[in-house]
Design an enzyme around this catalytic site. Structure first.
Site, PDB file in Angstrom:
ATOM      1  N   PRO A   1     -14.995  -5.063   3.716  1.00  0.00           N
ATOM      2  CA  PRO A   1     -16.198  -5.385   4.503  1.00  0.00           C
ATOM      3  C   PRO A   1     -17.419  -4.572   4.101  1.00  0.00           C
ATOM      4  O   PRO A   1     -18.545  -5.000   4.368  1.00  0.00           O
ATOM      5  CB  PRO A   1     -15.778  -5.070   5.941  1.00  0.00           C
ATOM      6  CG  PRO A   1     -14.644  -4.098   5.811  1.00  0.00           C
ATOM      7  CD  PRO A   1     -13.922  -4.481   4.562  1.00  0.00           C
ATOM      8  N   LEU A   2     -17.187  -3.426   3.449  1.00  0.00           N
ATOM      9  CA  LEU A   2     -18.316  -2.633   2.945  1.00  0.00           C
ATOM     10  C   LEU A   2     -18.512  -2.882   1.453  1.00  0.00           C
ATOM     11  O   LEU A   2     -19.242  -2.144   0.790  1.00  0.00           O
ATOM     12  CB  LEU A   2     -18.060  -1.131   3.196  1.00  0.00           C
ATOM     13  CG  LEU A   2     -17.831  -0.739   4.666  1.00  0.00           C
ATOM     14  CD1 LEU A   2     -17.378   0.710   4.773  1.00  0.00           C
ATOM     15  CD2 LEU A   2     -19.096  -0.963   5.474  1.00  0.00           C
ATOM     16  N   GLY A   3     -17.860  -3.894   0.936  1.00  0.00           N
ATOM     17  CA  GLY A   3     -17.912  -4.144  -0.504  1.00  0.00           C
ATOM     18  C   GLY A   3     -17.371  -2.943  -1.272  1.00  0.00           C
ATOM     19  O   GLY A   3     -17.807  -2.682  -2.392  1.00  0.00           O
TER      20      GLY A   3
ATOM     21  N   LEU B   1     -23.537  -1.031   0.514  1.00  0.00           N
ATOM     22  CA  LEU B   1     -24.366   0.061   1.049  1.00  0.00           C
ATOM     23  C   LEU B   1     -25.577   0.350   0.162  1.00  0.00           C
ATOM     24  O   LEU B   1     -26.502   1.028   0.580  1.00  0.00           O
ATOM     25  CB  LEU B   1     -23.521   1.339   1.168  1.00  0.00           C
ATOM     26  CG  LEU B   1     -22.569   1.475   2.342  1.00  0.00           C
ATOM     27  CD1 LEU B   1     -21.708   0.264   2.560  1.00  0.00           C
ATOM     28  CD2 LEU B   1     -21.716   2.717   2.190  1.00  0.00           C
TER      29      LEU B   1
ATOM     30  N   TYR C   1       0.867  -1.188   0.000  1.00  0.00           N
ATOM     31  CA  TYR C   1       0.000   0.000   0.000  1.00  0.00           C
ATOM     32  C   TYR C   1       0.900   1.233   0.000  1.00  0.00           C
ATOM     33  O   TYR C   1       1.538   1.559   0.980  1.00  0.00           O
ATOM     34  CB  TYR C   1      -0.932   0.027   1.212  1.00  0.00           C
ATOM     35  CG  TYR C   1      -1.862  -1.171   1.346  1.00  0.00           C
ATOM     36  CD1 TYR C   1      -2.145  -2.002   0.265  1.00  0.00           C
ATOM     37  CD2 TYR C   1      -2.467  -1.477   2.563  1.00  0.00           C
ATOM     38  CE1 TYR C   1      -2.998  -3.090   0.393  1.00  0.00           C
ATOM     39  CE2 TYR C   1      -3.320  -2.569   2.697  1.00  0.00           C
ATOM     40  CZ  TYR C   1      -3.574  -3.367   1.614  1.00  0.00           C
ATOM     41  OH  TYR C   1      -4.410  -4.452   1.750  1.00  0.00           O
TER      42      TYR C   1
HETATM   43  N1  LIG Z   1      -5.973  -8.851   1.651  1.00  0.00           N
HETATM   44  C1  LIG Z   1      -6.333  -8.249   0.541  1.00  0.00           C
HETATM   45  O1  LIG Z   1      -6.098  -8.738  -0.575  1.00  0.00           O
HETATM   46  C2  LIG Z   1      -7.033  -6.932   0.641  1.00  0.00           C
HETATM   47  C3  LIG Z   1      -7.653  -6.367  -0.495  1.00  0.00           C
HETATM   48  C4  LIG Z   1      -8.319  -5.155  -0.340  1.00  0.00           C
HETATM   49  C5  LIG Z   1      -8.364  -4.521   0.907  1.00  0.00           C
HETATM   50  N2  LIG Z   1      -7.731  -5.096   1.983  1.00  0.00           N
HETATM   51  C6  LIG Z   1      -7.796  -4.476   3.334  1.00  0.00           C
HETATM   52  O2  LIG Z   1      -9.157  -4.326   3.672  1.00  0.00           O
HETATM   53  C7  LIG Z   1      -9.412  -2.989   4.086  1.00  0.00           C
HETATM   54  C8  LIG Z   1     -10.826  -2.610   3.743  1.00  0.00           C
HETATM   55  O3  LIG Z   1     -11.087  -2.801   2.344  1.00  0.00           O
HETATM   56  P1  LIG Z   1     -11.429  -1.603   1.358  1.00  0.00           P
HETATM   57  O4  LIG Z   1     -10.927  -0.321   1.938  1.00  0.00           O
HETATM   58  O5  LIG Z   1     -10.963  -1.996   0.022  1.00  0.00           O
HETATM   59  O6  LIG Z   1     -13.010  -1.638   1.278  1.00  0.00           O
HETATM   60  P2  LIG Z   1     -14.211  -1.273   2.290  1.00  0.00           P
HETATM   61  O7  LIG Z   1     -13.708  -1.102   3.685  1.00  0.00           O
HETATM   62  O8  LIG Z   1     -15.265  -2.252   2.021  1.00  0.00           O
HETATM   63  O9  LIG Z   1     -14.733   0.103   1.719  1.00  0.00           O
HETATM   64  C9  LIG Z   1     -13.954   1.262   1.709  1.00  0.00           C
HETATM   65  C10 LIG Z   1     -14.641   2.246   0.782  1.00  0.00           C
HETATM   66  O10 LIG Z   1     -15.915   2.592   1.324  1.00  0.00           O
HETATM   67  C11 LIG Z   1     -15.956   3.984   1.619  1.00  0.00           C
HETATM   68  N3  LIG Z   1     -16.547   4.124   2.961  1.00  0.00           N
HETATM   69  C12 LIG Z   1     -15.996   3.777   4.143  1.00  0.00           C
HETATM   70  N4  LIG Z   1     -16.850   4.032   5.154  1.00  0.00           N
HETATM   71  C13 LIG Z   1     -17.972   4.521   4.584  1.00  0.00           C
HETATM   72  C14 LIG Z   1     -19.211   4.972   5.111  1.00  0.00           C
HETATM   73  N5  LIG Z   1     -19.449   4.935   6.419  1.00  0.00           N
HETATM   74  N6  LIG Z   1     -20.150   5.418   4.237  1.00  0.00           N
HETATM   75  C15 LIG Z   1     -19.905   5.454   2.904  1.00  0.00           C
HETATM   76  N7  LIG Z   1     -18.744   5.035   2.343  1.00  0.00           N
HETATM   77  C16 LIG Z   1     -17.780   4.587   3.186  1.00  0.00           C
HETATM   78  C17 LIG Z   1     -14.544   4.494   1.581  1.00  0.00           C
HETATM   79  O11 LIG Z   1     -14.483   5.796   1.073  1.00  0.00           O
HETATM   80  P3  LIG Z   1     -14.071   7.049   2.018  1.00  0.00           P
HETATM   81  O12 LIG Z   1     -12.584   7.018   2.129  1.00  0.00           O
HETATM   82  O13 LIG Z   1     -14.581   8.219   1.277  1.00  0.00           O
HETATM   83  O14 LIG Z   1     -14.739   6.857   3.333  1.00  0.00           O
HETATM   84  C18 LIG Z   1     -13.880   3.524   0.616  1.00  0.00           C
HETATM   85  O15 LIG Z   1     -14.050   3.963  -0.707  1.00  0.00           O
HETATM   86  C19 LIG Z   1      -8.341  -2.181   3.364  1.00  0.00           C
HETATM   87  O16 LIG Z   1      -8.111  -0.946   3.992  1.00  0.00           O
HETATM   88  C20 LIG Z   1      -7.155  -3.104   3.445  1.00  0.00           C
HETATM   89  O17 LIG Z   1      -6.520  -2.960   4.706  1.00  0.00           O
HETATM   90  C21 LIG Z   1      -7.088  -6.285   1.859  1.00  0.00           C
END
Ligand SMILES: NC(=O)c1ccc[n+]([C@@H]2O[C@H](COP(=O)([O-])OP(=O)(O)OC[C@H]3O[C@@H](n4cnc5c(N)ncnc54)[C@H](OP(=O)(O)O)[C@@H]3O)[C@@H](O)[C@H]2O)c1
Length: 283
Positions: free
Chosen positions: A213-215, A220, A67
């Site tokens: 976790p939020l897709g 949403l 990252y």
């Molecule tokens: N192991 C793997 O291969 C892998 C792959 C992907 C991700 N990850 C890990 O998983 C974590 C989470 O995944 P992710 O960040 O991809 O997806 P996520 O947590 O499902 O969603 C994040 C997205 O949702 C938005 N968001 C967050 N809170 C919100 C709310 N309350 N209301 C509306 N929108 C909201 C964020 O935008 P804003 O910034 O505008 O809030 C961002 O665009 C990552 O940070 C990373 O550490 C691991």
């Protein structure tokens, strides 16, 4: 960190090895620039989000060397080092990044060793509490990648080993080589493809860390999520996270955001309880 009266504490705890962490973690990937590449446009704002997460009681932060690359771990150290007792920083190695944001698996033992050394230095620690193999690499025997982490654990550079993006069979193969305390796979309301891995983690008493976790926003949007949210006077994001927490005691969500307001909203989901009727609607 005794944070039993914080918003995150309402989610209870889950074991990461002998460590107990709140079942509401923070995924730090979104603090970097777009596509998890480069620096954030507002570095102090990223530091504030990280510090606020701890104030809210979050004691598990997920990152990876890829990252940024490197920048996410630097942000964490800049904002939080020296780390409070009880904070678990989980990082990963196994992906290389292209200049346009592509993700190329590279889990050769020598590359994992290099990635681990980089993470130790950027995070300013002598040992990583949870080091996760970011992905199996089809060009490298899986046992060799896991074996590299087992060696690093024996040397004291890794406290606990986790896996990411694996099948149940790979989890079993890894466990024959070294103790595994967690699996991080994609899992959310809209994508339950890793249900079998979740259940395996539950059976084994190890943590399941759903990434996205939020897709990434997709969880949403469905009308049923909005309906439950309206019923509970909550937000769709909170419903998506509360659903995960209700799904399994092994679940350790790591919602990602660069927004302080979204962070507050997400952590508050720890207190949200879904009724049987809510769960049925989301099923
Ligand atoms: N192991 C793997 O291969 C892998 C792959 C992907 C991700 N990850 C890990 O998983 C974590 C989470 O995944 P992710 O960040 O991809 O997806 P996520 O947590 O499902 O969603 C994040 C997205 O949702 C938005 N968001 C967050 N809170 C919100 C709310 N309350 N209301 C509306 N929108 C909201 C964020 O935008 P804003 O910034 O505008 O809030 C961002 O665009 C990552 O940070 C990373 O550490 C691991």
């Amino acid at each position: 960190m005794d944070r039993s009266d914080t918003p995150a504490a309402k989610a209870g705890t889950v074991a990461v090895g002998e460590l107990a962490v709140k079942r509401m973690g923070f995924g730090a990937m979104r603090l970097c620039g777009g596509y998890a590449l480069g620096a954030p446009s507002d570095r102090p704002a990223a530091h504030r989000v990280l510090r606020r997460a701890l104030e809210l009681g979050v004691d598990f932060i997920d990152t990876a060397d890829s990252y940024g690359p490197g920048i996410d771990e630097e942000l964490i150290a800049e904002a939080l080092h020296p780390y409070p007792a009880g904070l678990v920083i989980a990082t990963k190695g196994g992906y290389l990044r292209g200049s346009r944001g592509g993700w190329t698996p590279d889990a050769r033992p020598e590359r994992l060793r290099q990635a681990l050394e980089g993470s130790l230095s950027r995070l300013r620690v002598e040992r990583i509490d949870l080091y996760q193999l970011h992905t199996p690499d089809a060009r490298v025997p899986f046992a060799e990648s896991v074996g590299a982490l087992a060696n690093a654990q024996r040397e004291g550079k890794i406290r606990h080993i986790g896996l990411s993006n694996v099948s149940v069979r790979q989890l079993e193969e890894a466990r024959a080589i070294a103790p595994v305390v967690s699996v991080q796979n994609e899992y959310n309301l809209e994508d339950r493809g890793s249900e079998d891995v979740l259940r395996a983690c539950e059976r084994l008493g190890i943590a399941f860390i759903p990434w996205r976790p939020l897709g990434a926003g997709a969880s949403l949007r469905p009308a049923r999520t909005a309906r439950v949210a309206a019923r509970l006077q909550a937000t769709p994001a909170q419903v998506a996270l509360a659903w995960l927490l209700a799904r399994s005691p092994a679940m350790l969500p790591i919602p990602g955001t660069s927004s302080g307001a979204h962070l507050e909203e997400n952590v508050k989901a720890a207190a949200l309880r879904l009724s049987r009727a809510d769960l049925d609607l989301l099923e």
